[in-house]
Write a protein that holds these residues in place. Sequence first.
Motif, short mmCIF file in Angstrom:
data_model
loop_
_atom_site.label_atom_id
_atom_site.label_comp_id
_atom_site.label_asym_id
_atom_site.label_seq_id
_atom_site.Cartn_x
_atom_site.Cartn_y
_atom_site.Cartn_z
N ASP A 1 0.83 -1.20 0.00
CA ASP A 1 0.00 0.00 0.00
C ASP A 1 0.87 1.26 0.00
O ASP A 1 0.46 2.30 -0.53
CB ASP A 1 -0.92 -0.01 1.22
N LEU A 2 2.05 1.15 0.59
CA LEU A 2 2.99 2.27 0.63
C LEU A 2 3.88 2.33 -0.61
O LEU A 2 4.79 3.15 -0.69
CB LEU A 2 3.87 2.16 1.88
N THR B 1 8.34 7.32 10.06
CA THR B 1 9.04 7.70 8.85
C THR B 1 10.40 7.02 8.80
O THR B 1 11.10 6.94 9.81
CB THR B 1 9.25 9.23 8.79
N PHE C 1 9.23 5.91 3.28
CA PHE C 1 7.80 6.20 3.44
C PHE C 1 7.58 6.96 4.73
O PHE C 1 8.43 7.00 5.62
CB PHE C 1 6.95 4.93 3.42
N SER C 2 6.43 7.58 4.84
CA SER C 2 6.00 8.24 6.06
C SER C 2 4.52 7.97 6.21
O SER C 2 3.71 8.39 5.39
CB SER C 2 6.27 9.75 5.99
N THR C 3 4.16 7.22 7.25
CA THR C 3 2.76 6.84 7.44
C THR C 3 2.49 6.59 8.91
O THR C 3 3.36 6.12 9.64
CB THR C 3 2.43 5.56 6.63
N MET C 4 1.30 6.93 9.36
CA MET C 4 0.86 6.68 10.73
C MET C 4 1.83 7.23 11.78
O MET C 4 1.92 6.72 12.89
CB MET C 4 0.64 5.18 10.96
#
Length: 246
Positions: free
Chosen positions: A16-17, A57, A51-54
Amino acid sequence: MMERDVHLKATDLLNDLQFKPGDFGNIALISGQPQRVSICLERINNPVKNFSTMGYTFWTGEFEGKKVTVGNAGMYAPDTALVTEILCAGGIDNFVRLGSCGALNAEINIGDMVIPDYAIRGDGVTRYYVDDNFIPEGDNNLNNLLFDLASENVKCHRGGIWTTDAILKETKELINPLIVKGVVAVDMVTSPFFTVTKLYNKKASAILAVSDNLITGEVGFTDIRFLDAEYKMVETTFKIIKEIDG
């Protein structure tokens, strides 16, 4: 009714990322505290954001010819399990965590280092991964390297660590039996970190700066000795990169 065995896998989140195999390095330096991540980032060349999510990072760059991944991997047991599993699924083989802990010995001072050999599971998340008899352990070779390197610049200790979800419920009824068993420190992340890396057959170790002491009652979260220890941890972990294949 749900028919799938599991709703989400770590690989599903990576897909998904738009993560691609090989995006990570073979070595990861991780911490729950952003300032430690920033100190590490200053030392790697040409970091690229993976990536950077929730709120998490990760960057991957180069240090002395080796590809190294750096990022914040959880401050508590549940998010540590989540992010560690994502990193394992992403192909990282060697992990060093830069953390903090409370000492369970009056002779361990603020700013000292602890290398935990194993964890006592007082957290809630690992019971979903392993049975009650499972003992999370760090990689012995990495532990030995970290201990030897850290001991060059700071007083360093080894032993068991208790991981708890309830930092404000560290009572003497819980702590004293652990001391008898040889536990030297307490934190909130080592148990899931060692559990997940072990299940994925990865090598993992942790170096923890002492922030407080449960025996003396000393609290040093803003103590210059503790803040200085964060820089010493980074120095030690970058030395160990030279000893890791990959």
